[in-house]
Write a protein that holds these residues in place. Sequence first.
Motif, short mmCIF file in Angstrom:
data_model
loop_
_atom_site.label_atom_id
_atom_site.label_comp_id
_atom_site.label_asym_id
_atom_site.label_seq_id
_atom_site.Cartn_x
_atom_site.Cartn_y
_atom_site.Cartn_z
N UNK A 44 0.82 -1.21 0.00
CA UNK A 44 0.00 0.00 0.00
C UNK A 44 0.86 1.26 0.00
N UNK A 45 1.92 1.25 0.80
CA UNK A 45 2.76 2.44 0.92
C UNK A 45 3.79 2.56 -0.20
N UNK A 46 4.09 1.43 -0.82
CA UNK A 46 5.09 1.45 -1.89
C UNK A 46 6.51 1.56 -1.38
N UNK A 47 6.74 1.08 -0.17
CA UNK A 47 8.09 1.12 0.42
C UNK A 47 8.36 -0.22 1.09
N UNK A 48 9.66 -0.52 1.28
CA UNK A 48 10.06 -1.69 2.05
C UNK A 48 10.27 -1.24 3.49
N UNK A 49 9.71 -2.00 4.44
CA UNK A 49 9.76 -1.61 5.85
C UNK A 49 10.77 -2.41 6.66
N UNK A 50 11.01 -3.66 6.27
CA UNK A 50 11.95 -4.52 6.99
C UNK A 50 12.87 -5.22 6.00
N UNK A 51 14.08 -5.47 6.45
CA UNK A 51 15.01 -6.31 5.68
C UNK A 51 15.52 -7.40 6.61
N UNK A 52 15.66 -8.60 6.05
CA UNK A 52 16.23 -9.71 6.81
C UNK A 52 17.74 -9.74 6.57
N UNK A 53 18.48 -9.78 7.63
CA UNK A 53 19.95 -9.82 7.55
C UNK A 53 20.44 -11.03 8.34
N UNK A 54 21.71 -11.39 8.21
CA UNK A 54 22.24 -12.50 9.02
C UNK A 54 22.05 -12.27 10.51
N UNK A 55 21.99 -11.01 10.92
CA UNK A 55 21.82 -10.71 12.34
C UNK A 55 20.36 -10.72 12.77
N UNK A 56 19.45 -10.77 11.81
CA UNK A 56 18.03 -10.76 12.14
C UNK A 56 17.29 -9.68 11.37
#
Length: 263
Positions: A47-59
């Motif tokens: 809906x917002x057209x943005x990414x809110x979270x990313x998954x990384x090796x640390x979490x």
Amino acid sequence: MKRTHLPLNGLRVLDAAARHLSFTRAADELAVTPAAVGQQIRALEDMLGVVLFRRTPKGLELTPEAEAGLPALRQGFLEIEESVRAMQAGQSSQHITIAAPRDLTAKWLSARLADYAAENPSVQFLLVAADEALDFTEANLDLAIRLTSDAQGYEGAPLDEGRFVTVAAPSGAADGVIGWPGCPQEGGAILIRVADAGLAIDAAAHGFGRASVPELIARAEIASGRVVQVANSDKAGQGYWVIAPLPQWRQKKVKALVAMLTA
């Protein structure tokens, strides 16, 4: 974005997930599944057209876009909570505003409210005269009492069985009838007309004639001997009803008062 289109549920999930940096712990807080949290976040991102979270090796990590919006979002939730508390304060308020006919207030209601206030000293009443143009919102009413045949489309309960009695002075009734707006038709010439049933009882006590009035407001006058009942009770099709819209009717203070009045 219009307020009606705000994704409030998704924003609530975002706040929880951002605080925990974990969909699993956010799900525990919100009493949903981690999959449901993930679905809400993906829907919000779409809906917002943005990414809110990313998954990384640390979490899990917040994106800069999410971090930029969170302070205002959390402040908004705090203000919503304050708004809800302000609205709920009326539930704990012990001020009760009642619209009722003047004759009912004088002959019946005031004594009962006084007894109720004696047992509930924090309660305060505001009594206003009932009129035909009853507007609960404009008058800020909690309850109204009307002489009617039903609840008039509101939530309500009858205060009596809708019986009328004919009363006269103990020394005997004059040869005439005391009329008032809404009184049942009774044989005999109208000797005097008054504004309401309470004044009709007073006129009867002074010897003006017979008055057909609601039994509810005549009881105390009959018991005191000020007037005597000269005809049996008769169903008149109308009685006193206590009424209110559903939101007011659900209030604890209103429920308690209605229970006392209808006991």
